[in-house]
Write a protein that holds these residues in place. Structure first.
Motif, PDB file in Angstrom:
ATOM      1  N   SER A  32      35.221  46.325  34.313  1.00 22.45           N
ATOM      2  CA  SER A  32      36.297  45.417  34.103  1.00 22.45           C
ATOM      3  C   SER A  32      37.469  46.492  34.081  1.00 22.45           C
ATOM      4  O   SER A  32      37.129  47.767  34.212  1.00 22.45           O
ATOM      5  N   HIS A  78      40.274  38.876  25.816  1.00 20.07           N
ATOM      6  CA  HIS A  78      39.191  37.912  25.210  1.00 20.07           C
ATOM      7  C   HIS A  78      38.069  38.684  24.690  1.00 20.07           C
ATOM      8  O   HIS A  78      38.167  39.992  24.903  1.00 20.07           O
ATOM      9  N   ASP A  82      32.970  43.590  27.378  1.00 17.67           N
ATOM     10  CA  ASP A  82      33.380  44.641  28.667  1.00 17.67           C
ATOM     11  C   ASP A  82      35.251  44.593  28.479  1.00 17.67           C
ATOM     12  O   ASP A  82      35.688  45.439  29.292  1.00 17.67           O
ATOM     13  N   HIS A  83      35.581  43.833  27.602  1.00 16.22           N
ATOM     14  CA  HIS A  83      37.124  44.040  27.218  1.00 16.22           C
ATOM     15  C   HIS A  83      37.366  44.667  25.962  1.00 16.22           C
ATOM     16  O   HIS A  83      38.697  44.551  25.596  1.00 16.22           O
ATOM     17  N   ASP A 192      40.047  37.997  32.358  1.00 17.97           N
ATOM     18  CA  ASP A 192      39.109  37.359  33.312  1.00 17.97           C
ATOM     19  C   ASP A 192      39.306  36.004  33.528  1.00 17.97           C
ATOM     20  O   ASP A 192      38.510  35.101  33.903  1.00 17.97           O
ATOM     21  N   HIS A 229      38.457  41.443  36.822  1.00 13.29           N
ATOM     22  CA  HIS A 229      37.399  42.284  37.738  1.00 13.29           C
ATOM     23  C   HIS A 229      38.062  42.295  39.146  1.00 13.29           C
ATOM     24  O   HIS A 229      38.441  41.187  39.414  1.00 13.29           O
TER      25      HIS A 229
END
Ligand SMILES: [Zn+2]
Length: 316
Positions: A32, A78, A82-83, A192, A229
């Motif tokens: 990401s 969010h 991966d964030h 995302d 992404h």
């Protein structure tokens, strides 16, 4: 700076004056992007990364900016790991902002659960699929750090004299998506709500609300758009995602009217121009989400069942 002038190369890129994007090709599962907005003596970080080594590497690269402009604020777009799984590396004084349900969603799928899934006996399809997509990340011994402030409506922060807006636009990708808008350079960090070059993933929906979120992002009239992404884009990237979601919803509607289940619809779908996007197996989960939004009688399935359905459709 136009989006096409920014190379899709791993690392920190200044995409507008004092606005930086951390890019992670190829933007597939867990790879990401993040952001850093510098003001006078302070900075705001948009998202941490999937694990501590990746986040450490990113924060070290950002030191050229943050040495004199410490990260006073962070925003998690969010609750997908991966964030935000790197949050524990931020200074305790950094105030973390996130959208509704952030902490609940983070604790529902914490790093420890992913660590467990990597070694669990999940059968010949799901096990290899998960290890292929997530096996390269480190999920063991990761402290979870949630948000300090829940953002439920538009909020403007003063980042060293620079206005930065946090706009909640969910539920869409997850239950609590927010985007970050820098009005003075017309730069948007979309999290995302935008996948560029990869298939969007609907964990929550409804897709109709995600389409509305695309319209809200377009209405900002951004010049530079950093997706969660994929490569940096502009309004055209937002329109692409909007078009995919409209296609998906229209297809789900006609399949439902024809009496097909979401699994049957997924098996027969012709993705047309979207077939070239990465992670096309996500369309299976997206059809489930679209059916759920159109027909409340659609039976709910577990996260593992959803992942299994996707794994079975993975082109590999
Ligand atoms: Zn993501």
């Amino acid at each position: 700076m136009t989006a096409s002038a920014i190379p899709y190369r791993k690392g920190l890129h200044e995409v507008a004056r004092g606005v930086h994007a951390w890019l992670a090709p190829d933007g597939g599962w867990g790879l990401s992007n993040a952001g850093l907005i510098a003001g006078d003596g302070a900075a705001l970080l948009v998202d941490t990364l999937f694990d501590l080594p990746m986040t450490r590497e990113m924060l070290a690269a950002m030191a050229v900016v943050t040495e004199r402009r410490p990260v006073r604020y962070a925003v998690n777009t969010h609750a997908n790991g991966d964030h935000c799984f790197g949050n524990s590396l931020l200074s305790p004084g950094t105030v973390i902002h996130a959208g509704p349900h952030f902490d609940d969603d983070l604790h529902e799928v914490p790093p420890a659960l992913l660590a467990q899934l990597m070694t669990a006996e999940l059968g010949p399809v799901l096990g290899p699929y998960l290890r292929r997509n997530f096996g390269r990340y480190t999920f063991t011994d990761v402290p979870v750090r949630g948000a300090d402030v829940t953002v439920t409506g538009p909020l403007t922060l003063d980042v060293g004299g620079r206005a930065v807006e946090i706009l909640p636009l969910g539920p869409a990708h997850t239950r609590g998506d927010v985007v970050v808008w820098v009005p003075d350079t017309r730069t948007l960090f979309a999290g995302d709500l935008l996948f560029i070059g990869g298939t969007p993933m609907i964990w929550s929906g409804p897709p109709g609300n995600w389409i509305a979120a695309c319209d809200r992002m377009l209405a900002l009239d951004p010049v530079t758009v950093v997706p969660g992404h994929g490569p940096v884009t502009g309004p055209a990237g937002i329109r692409q995602v909007r078009d995919y979601l409209s296609f998906l919803l229209g297809y789900a509607r006609s399949s439902l009217a024809a009496g097909r289940s979401w699994r049957e619809a997924a098996a027969e779908v012709d993705l047309g121009p979207y077939a070239a996007w990465g992670e096309s197996e996500r369309t299976v989960a997206n059809l489930y989400a679209a059916y759920r939004s159109l027909d409340p009688a659609t039976a709910e399935i577990s996260l593992l069942e959803l992942l299994t359905a996707m794994a079975g459709a993975d082109p590999g």
